[in-house]
Design a protein around this motif. Structure first.
Motif, mmCIF file in Angstrom:
data_model
loop_
_atom_site.group_PDB
_atom_site.id
_atom_site.type_symbol
_atom_site.label_atom_id
_atom_site.label_comp_id
_atom_site.label_asym_id
_atom_site.label_seq_id
_atom_site.Cartn_x
_atom_site.Cartn_y
_atom_site.Cartn_z
ATOM 1 N N TYR A 169 5.459 -5.129 2.314
ATOM 2 C CA TYR A 169 4.869 -5.825 1.161
ATOM 3 C C TYR A 169 4.755 -7.301 1.487
ATOM 4 O O TYR A 169 5.528 -7.841 2.283
ATOM 5 C CB TYR A 169 5.637 -5.580 -0.148
ATOM 6 N N SER A 170 3.745 -7.940 0.893
ATOM 7 C CA SER A 170 3.381 -9.310 1.266
ATOM 8 C C SER A 170 3.233 -10.192 0.035
ATOM 9 O O SER A 170 2.745 -9.744 -1.011
ATOM 10 C CB SER A 170 2.054 -9.313 2.034
ATOM 11 N N LEU A 171 3.627 -11.437 0.187
ATOM 12 C CA LEU A 171 3.369 -12.458 -0.830
ATOM 13 C C LEU A 171 2.052 -13.136 -0.499
ATOM 14 O O LEU A 171 1.855 -13.610 0.625
ATOM 15 C CB LEU A 171 4.503 -13.489 -0.842
ATOM 16 N N MET A 218 0.844 -1.189 0.000
ATOM 17 C CA MET A 218 0.000 0.000 0.000
ATOM 18 C C MET A 218 0.882 1.243 0.000
ATOM 19 O O MET A 218 1.971 1.248 0.590
ATOM 20 C CB MET A 218 -0.941 -0.011 1.208
ATOM 21 N N PHE A 219 0.398 2.308 -0.647
ATOM 22 C CA PHE A 219 1.189 3.510 -0.872
ATOM 23 C C PHE A 219 0.239 4.666 -1.169
ATOM 24 O O PHE A 219 -0.978 4.508 -1.121
ATOM 25 C CB PHE A 219 2.128 3.285 -2.050
ATOM 26 N N LEU A 245 -0.241 -2.545 -6.090
ATOM 27 C CA LEU A 245 -0.117 -1.413 -5.176
ATOM 28 C C LEU A 245 -1.502 -0.823 -4.951
ATOM 29 O O LEU A 245 -2.204 -0.502 -5.909
ATOM 30 C CB LEU A 245 0.798 -0.330 -5.761
ATOM 31 N N VAL A 246 -1.888 -0.673 -3.692
ATOM 32 C CA VAL A 246 -3.201 -0.125 -3.348
ATOM 33 C C VAL A 246 -3.000 1.220 -2.655
ATOM 34 O O VAL A 246 -2.230 1.317 -1.690
ATOM 35 C CB VAL A 246 -3.987 -1.076 -2.429
ATOM 36 N N VAL A 276 -6.038 -3.569 7.472
ATOM 37 C CA VAL A 276 -6.097 -4.411 8.672
ATOM 38 C C VAL A 276 -5.673 -5.843 8.333
ATOM 39 O O VAL A 276 -4.890 -6.468 9.053
ATOM 40 C CB VAL A 276 -7.515 -4.395 9.277
ATOM 41 N N VAL A 277 -6.180 -6.362 7.241
ATOM 42 C CA VAL A 277 -5.842 -7.731 6.843
ATOM 43 C C VAL A 277 -4.347 -7.858 6.529
ATOM 44 O O VAL A 277 -3.709 -8.855 6.879
ATOM 45 C CB VAL A 277 -6.687 -8.166 5.632
ATOM 46 N N LEU A 278 -3.783 -6.819 5.900
ATOM 47 C CA LEU A 278 -2.362 -6.850 5.549
ATOM 48 C C LEU A 278 -1.462 -6.502 6.731
ATOM 49 O O LEU A 278 -0.245 -6.663 6.653
ATOM 50 C CB LEU A 278 -2.085 -5.885 4.394
ATOM 51 N N GLY A 279 -2.061 -6.006 7.816
ATOM 52 C CA GLY A 279 -1.265 -5.601 8.967
ATOM 53 C C GLY A 279 -0.525 -4.297 8.743
ATOM 54 O O GLY A 279 0.514 -4.041 9.361
ATOM 55 N N ILE A 280 -1.046 -3.452 7.850
ATOM 56 C CA ILE A 280 -0.422 -2.165 7.531
ATOM 57 C C ILE A 280 -1.177 -1.047 8.248
ATOM 58 O O ILE A 280 -2.397 -0.941 8.130
ATOM 59 C CB ILE A 280 -0.425 -1.915 6.008
#
Length: 206
Positions: A175-177, A79-80, A114-115, A155-159
């Motif tokens: 960033y996540s795989l 995310m950015f 990228l979101v 929240v799901v990505l922990g960001i």
């Protein structure tokens, strides 16, 4: 459905926490440039599948998609926001290096997503211009969406992210795989961090 309901509750709670501290945080940070000292620590990622969220997103090409369209493919997501001048370009550069290393080891480039945090400014045209500016190829997809969907995904990505008084964002650099079933199987936090574990996991799952 149970997954989505649970995270809607979590998001409501997080929004209350963020709002309660917003004025104090703004008074502290309003005079600072968005620099490395304002990178927020990440939380743990959620256990559920991203494909269960059901949110709709708009690509830089102005197409509406859902994340479950990536079902059956590995992809890397972060995310950015497009006007970020410090952390985000460095995060994207790290992700470009990651994609290059995966291509060298796996024989093909990974899907990169990228979101944007910035639901107000980051229209498809803005994201398309950013993609061209950063010289990102067709394996990259840039997404914008509604604030509630952005918060749920974060929240799901922990960001963690928070908008500050000058219109910029303090946020985590992660960033996540994501597996073919939509589960987060490896994450990298921080600028310039070692991504060998993520690359190894990609090779196992490809």
């Amino acid at each position: 459905m149970k997954f989505q309901s649970t995270f809607q509750f979590i998001i409501f709670f997080i929004c209350l926490v963020f709002c309660s501290g917003c004025d104090e945080q703004n008074s502290i940070n309003h005079h600072h440039h968005h620099g490395e000292e304002h990178v927020l620590a990440a939380n743990d990622a959620a256990q559920g599948s991203l494909f269960d969220l059901g949110s709709k997103w708009t690509t830089e090409s102005n197409k509406t998609i859902e994340l479950n369209q990536y079902r059956g493919s590995l992809f890397i997501i972060s995310m950015f926001y497009a006007t970020c001048q410090s952390i985000c370009p460095r995060l994207v550069a790290d992700m470009e290096q990651l994609a290059k290393k995966i291509k060298e080891s796996a024989g093909h480039e990974p899907r990169m997503v990228l979101v944007s945090f910035d639901s107000e400014k980051d229209s498809p045209d803005v994201l398309n211009a950013y993609k061209k500016k950063m010289k990102l190829n067709d394996n990259w997809t840039l997404l914008s969406g509604k604030e509630t969907d952005i918060r749920m995904l974060s929240v799901v990505l922990g960001i963690n992210y928070k908008k500050i008084s000058n219109g910029e964002f303090n946020h985590s650099a992660v960033y996540s795989l994501v597996s073919k079933e939509g589960f987060i199987v490896s994450r990298v936090e921080g600028i310039g961090s070692n991504a060998d574990g993520l690359i190894s996991q990609y090779q196992k799952l490809k």
